[in-house]
Write an enzyme that holds these catalytic residues in place. Structure first.
Site, PDB file in Angstrom:
ATOM      1  N   CYS A   1       0.802  -1.227   0.000  1.00 45.30           N
ATOM      2  CA  CYS A   1       0.000   0.000   0.000  1.00 45.30           C
ATOM      3  C   CYS A   1       0.835   1.277   0.000  1.00 45.30           C
ATOM      4  CB  CYS A   1      -0.972   0.010   1.175  1.00 45.30           C
ATOM      5  SG  CYS A   1      -0.192   0.319   2.780  1.00 45.30           S
TER       6      CYS A   1
ATOM      7  N   CYS B   1      13.395  -0.153  12.225  1.00 43.94           N
ATOM      8  CA  CYS B   1      12.865   0.635  13.338  1.00 43.94           C
ATOM      9  C   CYS B   1      11.469   1.111  12.914  1.00 43.94           C
ATOM     10  CB  CYS B   1      13.815   1.803  13.584  1.00 43.94           C
ATOM     11  SG  CYS B   1      13.398   2.809  15.003  1.00 43.94           S
TER      12      CYS B   1
HETATM   13 FE    FE Z   1       0.288  -1.779   3.687  1.00 43.30          FE
END
Ligand code: FE
Length: 147
Positions: free
Chosen positions: A100, A120
């Site tokens: 996405c 991180c």
């Molecule tokens: Fe995603």
């Protein structure tokens, strides 16, 4: 390759909480030691909270002392995308969800063996799927409370 998900910013605003939106779409970083997964050590898989793409296994999570959930490897080579990002203190490598495009955090080269990487990641970008849980949300009976 995971199939890409593309939405308008308006669509993301409707789908995500304001906190998720500011991190995933506006690349904000959550306050250190504020996220729900920093001190969490459940057994399972972390997925992108925006699209469900599986990102990190709990057995690659480690305590980096940084205040953010840290992992030394991704679930697979195509789960994440990285790109150089200019920052106040020089250049960093941004990590985004390959499906996405949501901002997850950054990757550094001071992680533990075997990879030497330290992903991180903002807790707010993640969803946790306990081991044995299927998409229907049913846990397998193999784990008991014994012991
Ligand atoms: Fe995603």
């Amino acid at each position: 390759m995971p199939e890409k998900i593309r939405k308008t910013e308006e669509e993301w605003k409707e789908l995500l909480t304001p906190e998720q939106y500011s991190t995933l779409r506006e690349k904000e970083t959550e306050q250190p030691d504020s996220g729900k997964f920093y001190r969490f050590d459940g057994d399972g898989v972390y997925a992108c909270v925006a699209c469900g793409n599986r990102l990190f296994r709990s057995d690659t999570k480690f305590d980096s002392g940084s205040g953010w959930p840290s992992f030394w490897a991704a679930v697979s080579d195509d789960a994440l995308e990285t790109a150089p990002q200019l920052a106040t203190l020089g250049e960093r490598t941004e990590v985004t969800c390959a499906r996405c495009g949501g901002h997850l955090g950054h990757v550094f080269d001071d992680g533990p063996k075997p990879t030497g990487l330290r992903y991180c990641i903002n807790s707010v970008s993640l969803d946790f799927v306990p081991a044995g849980e299927t998409t229907e949300g049913k846990a397998t009976p193999e784990k008991t409370a014994a012991g």
